[in-house]
Design a protein around this motif. Structure first.
Motif, PDB file in Angstrom:
ATOM      1  N   ALA A   3      -0.205  -6.722  12.832  1.00 44.90           N
ATOM      2  CA  ALA A   3      -1.129  -6.171  11.836  1.00 44.90           C
ATOM      3  C   ALA A   3      -0.471  -6.136  10.459  1.00 44.90           C
ATOM      4  O   ALA A   3      -1.106  -6.457   9.451  1.00 44.90           O
ATOM      5  N   ALA A   4       0.808  -5.763  10.413  1.00 41.26           N
ATOM      6  CA  ALA A   4       1.524  -5.731   9.140  1.00 41.26           C
ATOM      7  C   ALA A   4       1.563  -7.125   8.518  1.00 41.26           C
ATOM      8  O   ALA A   4       1.336  -7.290   7.316  1.00 41.26           O
ATOM      9  N   ALA A   5       1.825  -8.129   9.339  1.00 45.42           N
ATOM     10  CA  ALA A   5       1.873  -9.507   8.836  1.00 45.42           C
ATOM     11  C   ALA A   5       0.508  -9.945   8.307  1.00 45.42           C
ATOM     12  O   ALA A   5       0.426 -10.591   7.260  1.00 45.42           O
ATOM     13  N   ALA A  10      -2.818 -10.861   3.431  1.00 46.81           N
ATOM     14  CA  ALA A  10      -4.022 -10.619   2.639  1.00 46.81           C
ATOM     15  C   ALA A  10      -3.697  -9.960   1.299  1.00 46.81           C
ATOM     16  O   ALA A  10      -4.589  -9.631   0.535  1.00 46.81           O
ATOM     17  N   GLY A  11      -2.400  -9.753   1.043  1.00 47.29           N
ATOM     18  CA  GLY A  11      -1.987  -9.182  -0.241  1.00 47.29           C
ATOM     19  C   GLY A  11      -1.918  -7.672  -0.276  1.00 47.29           C
ATOM     20  O   GLY A  11      -1.746  -7.084  -1.347  1.00 47.29           O
ATOM     21  N   ALA A  12      -2.041  -7.012   0.857  1.00 45.58           N
ATOM     22  CA  ALA A  12      -1.995  -5.548   0.893  1.00 45.58           C
ATOM     23  C   ALA A  12      -0.555  -5.044   0.877  1.00 45.58           C
ATOM     24  O   ALA A  12       0.344  -5.683   1.417  1.00 45.58           O
TER      25      ALA A  12
END
Length: 127
Positions: A3-5, A10-12
């Protein structure tokens, strides 16, 4: 980590939370997260005998030694002593409870007395 990746892709900006051991900081750095957030007071509770301050200090050493941009965001501090000890280990980012923040800005009685004396002297000088 997946999820982190995805979020990073997505630029978050991402904070990886719930770190309890120094080796997890390696994963956080590898994932390129902005913040890795261990819960200081919960480290010893999760593994009796483990020193939370030492573990969090080791996390900071991992980040520094890998020359990473990830910052260790220390949560669940219980005392100003925790804050000072960790700050001497190079940690700079903390979350504080309202009560602990009040202690931090409330300061020492001697400091408050000295500030009052300086203010009184400034008023006498017309400053």
């Amino acid at each position: 980590m997946e999820a982190a990746a995805l979020l990073k892709g997505a630029g978050a900006a991402v904070t990886l939370t719930g770190l309890f051991a120094a080796h997890q900081a390696v994963s956080a750095v590898g994932a390129g997260v902005e913040y890795a957030a261990p819960y200081l007071s919960r480290i010893a509770a999760a593994a009796p005998g483990r020193d939370g301050r030492l573990e969090v200090g080791a996390m900071q050493a991992v980040v520094e030694n890998l020359d990473a941009r990830t910052r260790i965001l220390v949560a669940s501090l219980k005392s100003l002593e925790d804050l000072v000890v960790l700050a001497t280990q190079g940690l700079t980012t903390f979350t504080l409870s309202p009560a602990l923040f009040g202690e931090l800005i409330g300061g020492e009685a001697a400091t408050a007395a000295a500030a009052a004396e300086f203010e009184a002297a400034a008023r006498q000088l017309g400053v």
